[in-house]
Design a protein around this motif. Structure first.
Motif, short mmCIF file in Angstrom:
data_model
loop_
_atom_site.label_atom_id
_atom_site.label_comp_id
_atom_site.label_asym_id
_atom_site.label_seq_id
_atom_site.Cartn_x
_atom_site.Cartn_y
_atom_site.Cartn_z
N MET A 208 0.84 -1.19 0.00
CA MET A 208 0.00 0.00 0.00
C MET A 208 0.88 1.25 0.00
O MET A 208 1.77 1.39 0.83
CB MET A 208 -0.91 0.01 1.24
CG MET A 208 -1.74 1.28 1.39
SD MET A 208 -2.75 1.26 2.88
CE MET A 208 -3.59 2.83 2.69
N ILE A 209 0.64 2.14 -0.95
CA ILE A 209 1.39 3.38 -1.04
C ILE A 209 0.46 4.56 -0.78
O ILE A 209 -0.64 4.63 -1.34
CB ILE A 209 2.05 3.55 -2.42
CG1 ILE A 209 3.05 2.43 -2.67
CG2 ILE A 209 2.73 4.91 -2.54
CD1 ILE A 209 4.26 2.46 -1.78
N GLU A 210 0.89 5.45 0.09
CA GLU A 210 0.17 6.70 0.32
C GLU A 210 1.02 7.83 -0.27
O GLU A 210 2.25 7.73 -0.35
CB GLU A 210 -0.04 6.94 1.81
CG GLU A 210 -0.97 5.94 2.50
CD GLU A 210 -2.44 6.23 2.23
OE1 GLU A 210 -2.74 7.25 1.56
OE2 GLU A 210 -3.28 5.46 2.71
N GLN B 21 2.32 0.21 14.82
CA GLN B 21 1.86 -1.10 15.28
C GLN B 21 1.20 -1.92 14.17
O GLN B 21 1.40 -3.13 14.08
CB GLN B 21 0.87 -0.92 16.44
CG GLN B 21 1.48 -0.32 17.69
CD GLN B 21 0.44 0.22 18.66
OE1 GLN B 21 -0.77 0.05 18.44
NE2 GLN B 21 0.88 0.87 19.72
N GLU B 22 0.43 -1.25 13.31
CA GLU B 22 -0.40 -1.99 12.36
C GLU B 22 -0.18 -1.62 10.89
O GLU B 22 -0.78 -2.22 10.00
CB GLU B 22 -1.88 -1.80 12.71
CG GLU B 22 -2.24 -2.25 14.13
CD GLU B 22 -3.72 -2.11 14.42
OE1 GLU B 22 -4.53 -2.31 13.50
OE2 GLU B 22 -4.07 -1.78 15.57
N GLY B 23 0.65 -0.63 10.63
CA GLY B 23 0.91 -0.24 9.26
C GLY B 23 -0.07 0.81 8.76
O GLY B 23 -1.10 1.08 9.38
N LEU B 24 0.25 1.38 7.60
CA LEU B 24 -0.58 2.45 7.04
C LEU B 24 -1.97 1.97 6.65
O LEU B 24 -2.92 2.76 6.62
CB LEU B 24 0.10 3.06 5.81
CG LEU B 24 1.18 4.11 6.06
CD1 LEU B 24 1.63 4.70 4.74
CD2 LEU B 24 0.67 5.22 6.98
N ALA B 25 -2.10 0.69 6.32
CA ALA B 25 -3.41 0.17 5.91
C ALA B 25 -4.44 0.34 7.02
O ALA B 25 -5.65 0.43 6.76
CB ALA B 25 -3.30 -1.30 5.51
N ALA B 26 -3.97 0.37 8.26
CA ALA B 26 -4.89 0.49 9.40
C ALA B 26 -5.22 1.94 9.73
O ALA B 26 -6.12 2.20 10.54
CB ALA B 26 -4.28 -0.18 10.63
N LEU B 27 -4.51 2.88 9.10
CA LEU B 27 -4.68 4.29 9.47
C LEU B 27 -5.97 4.87 8.89
O LEU B 27 -6.19 4.84 7.69
CB LEU B 27 -3.48 5.10 8.96
CG LEU B 27 -3.47 6.58 9.35
CD1 LEU B 27 -3.31 6.75 10.85
CD2 LEU B 27 -2.34 7.31 8.59
#
Length: 260
Positions: free
Chosen positions: A1-3, A47-53
Protein backbone atom coordinates in the motif's frame (compact mmCIF):
# COMPACT_ATOMS: atom_id res chain seq x y z
CA UNK A 1 0.00 0.00 0.00
CA UNK A 2 1.39 3.38 -1.04
CA UNK A 3 0.17 6.70 0.32
CA UNK A 4 1.06 9.99 -1.31
CA UNK A 5 2.43 12.86 0.73
CA UNK A 6 1.11 16.27 -0.13
CA UNK A 7 -2.31 14.90 -1.07
CA UNK A 8 -4.17 17.11 1.39
CA UNK A 9 -5.25 20.70 1.00
CA UNK A 10 -2.00 22.75 0.84
CA UNK A 11 -3.21 25.64 3.00
CA UNK A 12 -4.60 23.34 5.66
CA UNK A 13 -1.56 21.07 5.65
CA UNK A 14 0.83 24.01 6.01
CA UNK A 15 -1.29 25.49 8.80
CA UNK A 16 -1.08 22.18 10.66
CA UNK A 17 2.59 21.65 9.97
CA UNK A 18 3.53 25.07 11.29
CA UNK A 19 0.68 25.19 13.87
CA UNK A 20 -0.38 28.63 12.66
CA UNK A 21 -4.07 28.18 13.42
CA UNK A 22 -4.05 26.10 16.61
CA UNK A 23 -5.78 28.00 19.35
CA UNK A 24 -3.89 28.75 22.52
CA UNK A 25 -5.90 28.27 25.68
CA UNK A 26 -5.23 30.45 28.71
CA UNK A 27 -6.90 27.99 31.03
CA UNK A 28 -6.46 24.26 31.37
CA UNK A 29 -4.86 22.47 28.45
CA UNK A 30 -7.44 21.04 26.04
CA UNK A 31 -7.97 17.29 26.23
CA UNK A 32 -7.40 16.92 22.50
CA UNK A 33 -4.68 18.64 20.49
CA UNK A 34 -3.06 18.23 17.09
CA UNK A 35 0.04 16.82 18.78
CA UNK A 36 -1.97 14.14 20.61
CA UNK A 37 -3.80 13.16 17.45
CA UNK A 38 -0.58 12.92 15.45
CA UNK A 39 1.15 10.87 18.15
CA UNK A 40 -1.77 8.45 18.28
CA UNK A 41 -1.72 8.14 14.49
CA UNK A 42 2.02 7.43 14.50
CA UNK A 43 1.62 4.76 17.19
CA UNK A 44 -1.18 3.14 15.20
CA UNK A 45 0.87 3.12 12.00
CA UNK A 46 3.90 1.76 13.88
CA UNK A 47 1.86 -1.10 15.28
CA UNK A 48 -0.40 -1.99 12.36
CA UNK A 49 0.91 -0.24 9.26
CA UNK A 50 -0.58 2.45 7.04
CA UNK A 51 -3.41 0.17 5.91
CA UNK A 52 -4.89 0.49 9.40
CA UNK A 53 -4.68 4.29 9.47
CA UNK A 54 -8.00 6.10 9.36
CA UNK A 55 -9.56 8.99 11.21
CA UNK A 56 -11.95 6.55 12.90
CA UNK A 57 -9.14 4.29 14.12
CA UNK A 58 -7.19 7.26 15.46
CA UNK A 59 -10.30 8.43 17.30
CA UNK A 60 -10.70 4.97 18.82
CA UNK A 61 -7.05 5.02 19.86
CA UNK A 62 -7.70 8.26 21.74
CA UNK A 63 -11.10 7.22 23.08
CA UNK A 64 -12.95 10.10 21.44
CA UNK A 65 -15.57 10.51 18.73
CA UNK A 66 -14.40 10.63 15.14
CA UNK A 67 -15.90 14.07 14.54
CA UNK A 68 -13.80 15.53 17.35
CA UNK A 69 -10.70 14.57 15.36
CA UNK A 70 -11.96 16.54 12.37
CA UNK A 71 -12.19 19.70 14.46
CA UNK A 72 -8.39 19.61 14.73
CA UNK A 73 -7.27 17.80 11.56
CA UNK A 74 -9.34 18.20 8.37
CA UNK A 75 -8.53 14.83 6.81
CA UNK A 76 -6.21 11.86 6.40
CA UNK A 77 -4.05 13.57 3.77
CA UNK A 78 -3.22 16.45 6.08
CA UNK A 79 -2.74 14.07 9.00
CA UNK A 80 -0.22 12.00 7.04
CA UNK A 81 1.81 15.11 6.17
CA UNK A 82 2.11 16.04 9.84
CA UNK A 83 2.96 12.44 10.81
CA UNK A 84 5.85 12.36 8.34
CA UNK A 85 7.16 15.76 9.40
CA UNK A 86 6.90 14.80 13.07
CA UNK A 87 9.01 11.65 12.78
CA UNK A 88 11.54 13.55 10.65
CA UNK A 89 12.23 15.51 13.83
CA UNK A 90 13.56 12.36 15.52
CA UNK A 91 16.88 12.13 13.66
CA UNK A 92 19.84 13.11 15.81
CA UNK A 93 21.96 15.91 14.44
CA UNK A 94 25.37 16.03 16.13
CA UNK A 95 27.86 18.77 15.39
CA UNK A 96 29.63 18.07 12.10
CA UNK A 97 32.63 20.30 12.73
CA UNK A 98 35.94 18.51 12.31
CA UNK A 99 34.41 15.56 10.50
CA UNK A 100 35.03 14.65 6.86
CA UNK A 101 32.19 14.76 4.37
CA UNK A 102 32.36 10.96 4.20
CA UNK A 103 31.89 10.62 7.96
CA UNK A 104 29.04 13.11 7.78
CA UNK A 105 27.21 11.26 4.99
CA UNK A 106 27.75 7.98 6.85
CA UNK A 107 26.03 9.52 9.88
CA UNK A 108 23.15 10.79 7.74
CA UNK A 109 22.67 7.35 6.17
CA UNK A 110 22.59 5.54 9.52
CA UNK A 111 20.18 8.00 11.08
CA UNK A 112 17.74 7.55 8.20
CA UNK A 113 18.05 3.77 8.35
CA UNK A 114 17.24 3.89 12.06
CA UNK A 115 14.24 6.12 11.32
CA UNK A 116 12.82 3.57 8.87
CA UNK A 117 13.43 0.81 11.40
CA UNK A 118 11.38 2.66 14.02
CA UNK A 119 8.65 3.63 11.57
CA UNK A 120 8.46 1.07 8.72
CA UNK A 121 5.30 2.73 7.38
CA UNK A 122 7.50 5.60 6.14
CA UNK A 123 8.64 3.27 3.37
CA UNK A 124 5.08 3.34 2.02
CA UNK A 125 4.72 7.12 1.89
CA UNK A 126 5.65 8.63 -1.47
CA UNK A 127 7.36 11.95 -0.69
CA UNK A 128 8.36 13.39 -4.05
CA UNK A 129 5.87 16.05 -2.95
CA UNK A 130 7.18 16.39 0.60
CA UNK A 131 5.38 17.89 3.59
CA UNK A 132 6.97 21.33 3.84
CA UNK A 133 7.05 21.39 7.60
CA UNK A 134 9.65 22.67 10.07
CA UNK A 135 11.20 19.27 10.76
CA UNK A 136 11.63 18.37 7.10
CA UNK A 137 13.28 21.68 6.33
CA UNK A 138 15.57 21.44 9.38
CA UNK A 139 16.48 17.86 8.43
CA UNK A 140 17.22 18.82 4.82
CA UNK A 141 19.32 21.79 5.89
CA UNK A 142 21.35 19.69 8.34
CA UNK A 143 21.91 16.82 5.93
CA UNK A 144 23.07 19.17 3.17
CA UNK A 145 25.76 20.43 5.52
CA UNK A 146 27.36 17.01 5.19
CA UNK A 147 28.53 17.93 1.69
CA UNK A 148 29.21 21.65 2.01
CA UNK A 149 32.93 20.88 2.38
CA UNK A 150 33.13 18.96 -0.90
CA UNK A 151 33.34 21.96 -3.21
CA UNK A 152 30.40 20.65 -5.24
CA UNK A 153 27.82 22.96 -6.77
CA UNK A 154 24.45 23.41 -5.13
CA UNK A 155 22.76 21.10 -7.64
CA UNK A 156 25.46 18.46 -7.14
CA UNK A 157 25.16 18.71 -3.36
CA UNK A 158 21.43 18.11 -3.59
CA UNK A 159 21.97 15.21 -6.01
CA UNK A 160 24.54 13.52 -3.74
CA UNK A 161 22.24 13.77 -0.73
CA UNK A 162 19.34 12.43 -2.78
CA UNK A 163 21.49 9.52 -3.94
CA UNK A 164 22.38 8.56 -0.36
CA UNK A 165 18.81 8.87 0.89
CA UNK A 166 17.47 6.78 -2.00
CA UNK A 167 20.06 4.11 -1.27
CA UNK A 168 19.02 4.00 2.39
CA UNK A 169 15.36 3.78 1.39
CA UNK A 170 16.08 0.68 -0.70
CA UNK A 171 18.28 -0.91 1.96
CA UNK A 172 15.65 -0.27 4.62
CA UNK A 173 12.99 -2.00 2.51
CA UNK A 174 15.10 -5.16 2.40
CA UNK A 175 15.60 -5.16 6.16
CA UNK A 176 11.98 -4.37 7.02
CA UNK A 177 10.53 -6.82 4.50
CA UNK A 178 12.75 -9.63 5.82
CA UNK A 179 11.52 -8.99 9.36
CA UNK A 180 7.89 -8.70 8.27
CA UNK A 181 8.10 -11.87 6.17
CA UNK A 182 9.23 -13.86 9.19
CA UNK A 183 6.49 -12.38 11.36
CA UNK A 184 3.68 -12.83 8.85
CA UNK A 185 4.62 -16.32 7.65
CA UNK A 186 5.94 -17.62 10.96
CA UNK A 187 8.91 -18.99 9.01
CA UNK A 188 12.52 -17.88 9.33
CA UNK A 189 14.89 -17.85 6.36
CA UNK A 190 16.42 -21.04 7.69
CA UNK A 191 12.97 -22.65 7.82
CA UNK A 192 12.25 -21.50 4.26
CA UNK A 193 15.50 -22.91 2.91
CA UNK A 194 15.02 -26.19 4.77
CA UNK A 195 11.55 -26.55 3.20
CA UNK A 196 12.91 -25.88 -0.30
CA UNK A 197 16.18 -27.77 -0.01
CA UNK A 198 14.79 -31.12 -1.25
CA UNK A 199 13.71 -29.46 -4.51
CA UNK A 200 16.88 -27.49 -5.22
CA UNK A 201 18.64 -30.46 -6.78
CA UNK A 202 15.77 -30.76 -9.28
CA UNK A 203 15.73 -27.13 -10.39
CA UNK A 204 19.26 -25.94 -9.68
CA UNK A 205 21.16 -27.46 -12.62
CA UNK A 206 24.81 -26.71 -11.77
CA UNK A 207 25.92 -27.50 -15.32
CA UNK A 208 23.35 -25.21 -16.90
CA UNK A 209 23.72 -22.41 -14.31
CA UNK A 210 27.26 -22.86 -12.97
CA UNK A 211 27.81 -19.30 -11.71
CA UNK A 212 24.43 -19.08 -10.00
CA UNK A 213 24.92 -22.47 -8.40
CA UNK A 214 28.38 -21.68 -7.06
CA UNK A 215 27.80 -18.11 -5.96
CA UNK A 216 24.31 -18.82 -4.61
CA UNK A 217 25.52 -21.72 -2.49
CA UNK A 218 28.49 -19.77 -1.14
CA UNK A 219 26.48 -16.63 -0.36
CA UNK A 220 23.67 -18.67 1.17
CA UNK A 221 26.12 -20.42 3.47
CA UNK A 222 27.79 -17.11 4.41
CA UNK A 223 24.52 -15.35 5.15
CA UNK A 224 22.71 -18.39 6.54
CA UNK A 225 19.84 -17.50 4.22
CA UNK A 226 19.00 -15.50 1.12
CA UNK A 227 20.48 -12.20 2.30
CA UNK A 228 21.95 -10.49 5.34
CA UNK A 229 20.44 -6.96 5.38
CA UNK A 230 23.14 -5.64 7.72
CA UNK A 231 25.96 -6.88 5.50
CA UNK A 232 24.18 -5.61 2.40
CA UNK A 233 23.74 -2.15 3.94
CA UNK A 234 27.34 -1.86 5.09
CA UNK A 235 28.76 -3.14 1.79
CA UNK A 236 26.51 -0.94 -0.32
CA UNK A 237 27.05 2.21 1.72
CA UNK A 238 30.83 1.81 1.56
CA UNK A 239 30.75 1.32 -2.21
CA UNK A 240 28.38 4.27 -2.63
CA UNK A 241 30.65 6.56 -0.63
CA UNK A 242 33.63 5.28 -2.64
CA UNK A 243 31.86 6.36 -5.82
CA UNK A 244 30.98 9.77 -4.41
CA UNK A 245 34.61 10.19 -3.36
CA UNK A 246 35.74 9.65 -6.96
CA UNK A 247 33.17 12.19 -8.17
CA UNK A 248 34.24 14.76 -5.56
CA UNK A 249 37.90 14.24 -6.51
CA UNK A 250 37.16 14.73 -10.19
CA UNK A 251 35.05 17.79 -9.47
CA UNK A 252 37.96 19.35 -7.58
CA UNK A 253 40.05 19.11 -10.74
CA UNK A 254 37.53 20.96 -12.89
CA UNK A 255 38.56 24.44 -13.95
CA UNK A 256 36.61 27.09 -12.13
CA UNK A 257 34.20 29.09 -14.18
CA UNK A 258 35.13 32.73 -14.78
CA UNK A 259 33.12 35.30 -12.90
CA UNK A 260 30.41 36.94 -15.05
Amino acid sequence: MIEYGGSGDPSRSLALLWRTTERQSRGAKPALTVDRIVRAAIELADQEGLAALSMRRVAEQLGVGTMSIYTHVPGKGELLDVMVDTVYGETTRPDMDGRSWRERLDQVARENLALYSRHPWLLHVQTTRPPLGPNLIAKYDYELRAVTVTGLSEVEMDAVLTLVLQYVHGAARVSVEKTQAERVTGMTDNDWWAAHQPFLAQIGDAEKYPVAATVGATAGAAFDGTIDPDFAFEFGLSRLLDGIEVFVSRSADRPSRPAP
